[in-house]
Design a protein around this motif. Structure first.
Motif, mmCIF file in Angstrom:
data_model
loop_
_atom_site.group_PDB
_atom_site.id
_atom_site.type_symbol
_atom_site.label_atom_id
_atom_site.label_comp_id
_atom_site.label_asym_id
_atom_site.label_seq_id
_atom_site.Cartn_x
_atom_site.Cartn_y
_atom_site.Cartn_z
ATOM 1 N N GLY A 263 23.360 -19.758 -5.753
ATOM 2 C CA GLY A 263 23.104 -18.623 -4.626
ATOM 3 C C GLY A 263 23.324 -19.066 -2.981
ATOM 4 N N TRP A 264 23.064 -17.981 -2.289
ATOM 5 C CA TRP A 264 23.352 -18.608 -0.710
ATOM 6 C C TRP A 264 22.136 -19.085 -0.423
ATOM 7 C CZ3 TRP A 264 27.655 -18.584 1.832
ATOM 8 C CH2 TRP A 264 28.800 -17.646 1.197
ATOM 9 N N GLU A 265 20.806 -19.004 -0.974
ATOM 10 C CA GLU A 265 19.700 -19.550 -0.653
ATOM 11 C C GLU A 265 19.471 -20.473 -1.114
ATOM 12 O OE1 GLU A 265 16.893 -16.344 -1.282
ATOM 13 O OE2 GLU A 265 17.683 -14.937 0.274
ATOM 14 N N ALA A 266 20.150 -21.171 -2.128
ATOM 15 C CA ALA A 266 19.778 -22.400 -2.919
ATOM 16 C C ALA A 266 19.840 -23.725 -1.722
ATOM 17 C CB ALA A 266 20.861 -22.716 -3.986
ATOM 18 N N THR A 267 18.982 -24.727 -1.972
ATOM 19 C CA THR A 267 18.814 -25.907 -1.054
ATOM 20 C C THR A 267 19.770 -27.024 -1.766
ATOM 21 O OG1 THR A 267 16.928 -26.369 -1.921
ATOM 22 C CG2 THR A 267 16.916 -24.720 0.007
ATOM 23 N N GLY A 268 19.986 -27.004 -2.841
ATOM 24 C CA GLY A 268 20.616 -28.096 -3.445
ATOM 25 C C GLY A 268 21.693 -27.596 -4.752
ATOM 26 N N GLY A 269 22.334 -28.697 -5.129
ATOM 27 C CA GLY A 269 22.922 -28.568 -6.514
ATOM 28 C C GLY A 269 24.527 -28.532 -6.073
ATOM 29 N N ARG A 270 24.832 -28.588 -4.628
ATOM 30 C CA ARG A 270 26.259 -28.456 -4.401
ATOM 31 C C ARG A 270 26.966 -30.059 -4.294
ATOM 32 N NH1 ARG A 270 23.580 -24.909 -1.113
ATOM 33 N NH2 ARG A 270 24.458 -22.909 -1.217
ATOM 34 N N GLY A 271 26.239 -30.595 -4.618
ATOM 35 C CA GLY A 271 26.745 -32.325 -4.223
ATOM 36 C C GLY A 271 27.575 -32.453 -5.427
ATOM 37 N N ILE A 272 27.384 -32.391 -6.748
ATOM 38 C CA ILE A 272 28.429 -32.586 -7.719
ATOM 39 C C ILE A 272 29.576 -31.723 -7.773
ATOM 40 C CG2 ILE A 272 28.854 -32.410 -10.305
ATOM 41 C CD1 ILE A 272 27.180 -34.981 -9.418
ATOM 42 N N LEU A 273 29.506 -30.393 -7.129
ATOM 43 C CA LEU A 273 30.650 -29.484 -7.188
ATOM 44 C C LEU A 273 31.524 -30.030 -5.998
ATOM 45 C CD1 LEU A 273 28.999 -25.846 -7.280
ATOM 46 C CD2 LEU A 273 30.246 -27.147 -9.025
#
Length: 822
Positions: free
Chosen positions: A780-790
């Motif tokens: 989601g737009w408000e997520a602060t993590g999890g984008r690294g692997i993507l």
């Protein structure tokens, strides 16, 4: 139905009449050893027996002792030299009751002391002999035909039992007058008495002979000595008569063929006492001089033939030279097709052209219907002989233009195959020769069925073993590997030898070879478990000593008394270095590029499964481009005739003389003289080196606030040193994300590895956590993590994770499209 019965009765009547005529035709004197021998040999032909024996009371009167025998070795059926007259045995029962006994496999299995025999199911007949001054006796016959002895067989055996007459007792082995060119050998002392004619055949003067049998044996051609020793050693010969041909080396250096006929006579206690016989110049004798004796020799050879090819070679040896035949083919019948297993001579040009053109094979595989003459012979089930000039189909006419014999091979109530014997010049078929061909066909058919079953079971065992081994070896960067496995031919047990080639990250490869103790299903199962375990520990990224140590602890924890040996070699293809760990196994053998070889005797540990806390030290192996690494099991270098050290030196010598450019041919040549009494595994790898060595840099990431910035700066310096001018931003971003994930989600040390090879950049980050990163399904737009692997997935061509020494390594690769700078 009436016609069928009449035909069967007529066939039996005709066979009985022929047996009576054969007995009347005997010209030897009653009571002579030659007559007794001939009676037993005729019983083999007319009564369908594979073994016939005569027993008579011994001097003490409490034993039935073997007097004479003919046919295959009696050990195949568990038949003994003597039986107590008061005991329970078919021979003693028939002798006491005066009535014949006919026993099948079930009745034989119920006899006291009965146990399985090498020949399997068989039928036995015991018939009392007519009374005589010696006290009568018993005729014993054995058959392997389904159903045993039919009515015709029993009638013939009764005729032969009535015709038996005994030679006079041999006494205690004292000397008797010798016929011309004869000898008498005392089995206990080895002293031999010979006449002047026999010495002349050996090329010795009377004053040159010392009376020892060893003197005569020393003149035998080495290849013929084992056969001759089987006659003069009492433990290897049955009571009765033997005939064989052998060669001697005369003082002039020439070879001479001699024919020996000998009888082993028993003493009063039934044990072998004296060997008497004659020796003649074989070149002066007619090739068909004693056809039934040749049947006995063929039967003895077939009794030890383990495979279909062994059966074919025994038939060729027994028939081609004695019959002066030009060619012999032996073929198995598989459904409606004949599959040739033996051709002699083996050259294709010696056989009909249609065999190579129409059937497109040097070893034909043809439908029986393409040869009507042969099909008819197989249907009738009896030997067919066509003299020269008989019009036959081309496929058969060219096999024997001077005469052709087709022998159907019966076994188990059906046809097992056929034997074709051909002559180029006109050949006359005498009655003795026809009897030889008929008797030989029956023996060969039974042996072919036994050998075919053995081959099938042995192939099943080999297939089971191969399913536990790698189906194919993986391609290796900068190297070539080949492997060979040969199952033992001794018995039908599956072995525990194995090999493996395991690709590892960073251009490493593990070579493994091992051997589990024993040859049974448990050993094979344990072999599969150990191979899987070593592969799993290696893929986890452990160093070689840790891999072997883990496998050792695993095996000691299993509920088994077996142990295993192995040799594990980790090769760095980029650097040209290797580390070896041995656990009670043979050392590697190296062939260097200049042809010199080394047996690398490194320090090793105990076999796996012996000591729980054992050390397995690592030893370096020197590798240069062109070096061949050879790993093998003890079956290749050790046997009852070869010490292991000598076998390793022989292997090193053969490897040094081989051409490493053709590694498959090298492996085949090394296995050419392998000991087939044990399983053999062989693994060869030729190290060629990578065409382009990779560029590598590593950095230990400390857990400090500026850790990611330091990792990016280290990466930028490495890229600048390698001349990578394009796409540094994508590489730096991948480094940032992988290092950040390792620092945030794991504890312990973090290591950054950069590798550049073939315009591909590899970034790898190792940490101590075994958990692999998980790609989020949605953010989601408000997520602060999890984008690294993507981001890593989007920027790299491929990425993944591998276990490394209790932790993991996350890696990503991307191609460098632009040119690399200066």
């Amino acid at each position: 139905m009436t016609d069928v019965v009449s035909e069967g009765g007529a066939e039996r009547s005709t066979r009985t009449l022929r047996a009576e005529l054969a007995l009347k035709a005997l010209r030897t004197d009653l009571g002579s050893p030659e007559r007794l021998r001939s009676v037993l040999e005729q019983a083999l032909v007319y009564a369908g027996a594979t073994l016939t024996l005569v027993y008579a009371p011994g001097d003490r009167g409490d034993q039935l002792c073997l007097i004479e025998s003919a046919g295959v070795p009696r050990a195949l059926y568990g038949v003994r030299d003597s039986y107590p007259l008061s005991g329970v045995s078919p021979a003693a029962d028939a002798y006491r009751a005066g009535q014949p006994r006919w026993l099948g496999p079930a009745e034989l299995a119920r006899l006291p002391g009965a146990r399985p025999t090498p020949a399997g199911d068989h039928w036995l007949a015991a018939l009392p002999l007519p009374p005589d001054p010696r006290g009568g006796g018993c005729l014993v016959a054995v058959s392997e035909r389904p159903g045993g002895f039919d009515t015709g067989d029993r009638k013939c055996l009764e005729l032969f039992a009535e015709a038996v007459s005994f030679p006079p007792p041999s006494g205690t082995g004292e000397s008797e007058p010798l016929p011309s060119s004869s000898f008498s050998l005392a089995m206990d002392s080895g002293r031999v008495e010979v006449d002047d004619e026999m010495l002349r055949l050996f090329g010795l003067a009377p004053d040159e002979f010392d009376g020892k049998v060893e003197t005569l044996l020393s003149m035998t051609v080495p290849e013929d000595l084992p056969t001759l020793m089987s006659v003069v050693e009492a433990d290897h010969m049955s009571i009765g008569e033997r005939e064989l041909e052998f060669r001697i080396l005369q003082p002039s250096g020439d070879q001479r063929w001699l024919r020996l006929r000998a009888r082993l006579l028993p003493a009063a206690d039934g044990r072998p006492a004296r060997l008497v016989g004659t020796v003649a110049d074989a070149s002066k004798l007619r090739s068909g001089g004693n056809e039934v004796a040749r049947v006995q020799r063929l039967a003895a050879a077939l009794a030890t033939a383990g495979t279909v090819r062994d059966v074919g070679q025994a038939v060729v040896t027994a028939l081609r030279r004695p019959l002066n035949a030009d060619r012999i083919a032996l073929a198995e019948l598989e459904g409606d097709r004949l599959v040739v297993t033996v051709l002699d001579p083996p050259e294709p040009e010696s056989w009909p052209e249609v065999w190579r053109t129409e059937w497109r094979s040097e070893w034909p595989d043809a439908p029986v219907r393409t040869m009507p003459t042969l099909e008819a012979a197989l249907r009738e089930g009896r030997a067919a002989i066509w003299p020269a000039g008989t019009p036959l189909e081309a496929a058969l006419a060219d096999v024997g233009p001077g005469g052709l014999a087709v022998l159907p091979l019966p076994a188990g109530g059906r046809m097992a195959g056929a034997c074709l014997i051909g002559w180029d010049t006109p050949h006359d078929f005498g009655p003795d020769e026809r009897a030889l061909l008929t008797a030989s066909a029956g023996l060969a058919g039974q042996a072919l069925m036994r050998a075919h079953a053995f081959d099938a079971e042995h192939e099943l065992v080999g297939m089971l073993q191969r399913t536990l081994l790698p189906r194919r070896l993986p391609p290796l960067p900068g190297a070539e590997a080949v492997a060979r496995y040969l199952p033992t031919t001794a018995g039908l047990e599956v072995g525990g030898d194995w090999y493996d080639v395991i690709p590892l990250p960073d251009n490493h490869v593990a070579l493994v070879i091992g051997d589990v103790q024993g040859h049974n299903a448990q050993a094979a199962t344990l072999m599969g478990q150990m191979r899987t375990a070593l592969r799993a520990y290696a893929v986890e990224g452990h160093p070689p000593d840790v891999v072997v140590s883990h496998a050792n602890r695993l095996l000691t924890g299993m509920e088994t008394d077996l142990f295993a040996t192995c040799c594990y070699v980790d090769v760095d293809m980029a650097e040209g270095t290797a580390w070896c760990v041995r656990a009670g196994h043979l050392p590697p053998v190296l062939r260097h590029p200049d042809g010199t070889t080394d047996i690398v005797v490194t320090e090793g540990g105990p076999p796996l499964g012996v000591i729980t806390q054992a050390d397995f030290p690592m030893s370096p192996l020197p590798l240069r481009p062109g070096t061949v690494v050879a790993l093998t099991t003890d079956g290749l270098v050790e046997s009852s005739e070869l010490e292991m050290d000598d076998g390793l030196r022989r292997l090193a010598g053969q490897l040094g003389a081989a051409d490493p450019a053709h590694l498959g041919l090298v492996a085949d040549a090394l296995l050419a003289d392998a000991n087939r009494g044990d399983d053999v595994a062989l693994l060869l790898m030729r190290y060629d080196g990578l065409d382009l060595r990779p560029l590598r840099e590593s950095w230990t990431v400390w857990r400090v606030p500026e850790a990611v910035r330091h990792a990016r700066r280290f990466t930028r310096r490495a890229l600048r040193a390698w001349g990578v001018g394009d796409e540094p931003d994508a590489i730096l971003l991948i480094v940032s994300e992988l290092v950040t994930n390792a620092l945030v989600h794991t504890d312990g040390q973090v290591r950054l590895d950069l590798t550049l090879i073939n315009d591909r950049m590899r970034v790898a980050v190792a940490d101590s956590s075994p958990r692999s990163p998980v790609k989020p399904t949605s953010i989601g737009w408000e997520a602060t993590g999890g984008r690294g692997i993507l981001l890593v997935e989007a920027l790299s061509a491929t990425w993944g994770t591998v276990p490394v020494s209790g932790g993991k390594q996350v890696w990503a690769e991307l191609p460098l499209i632009g040119p690399i700078g200066d």
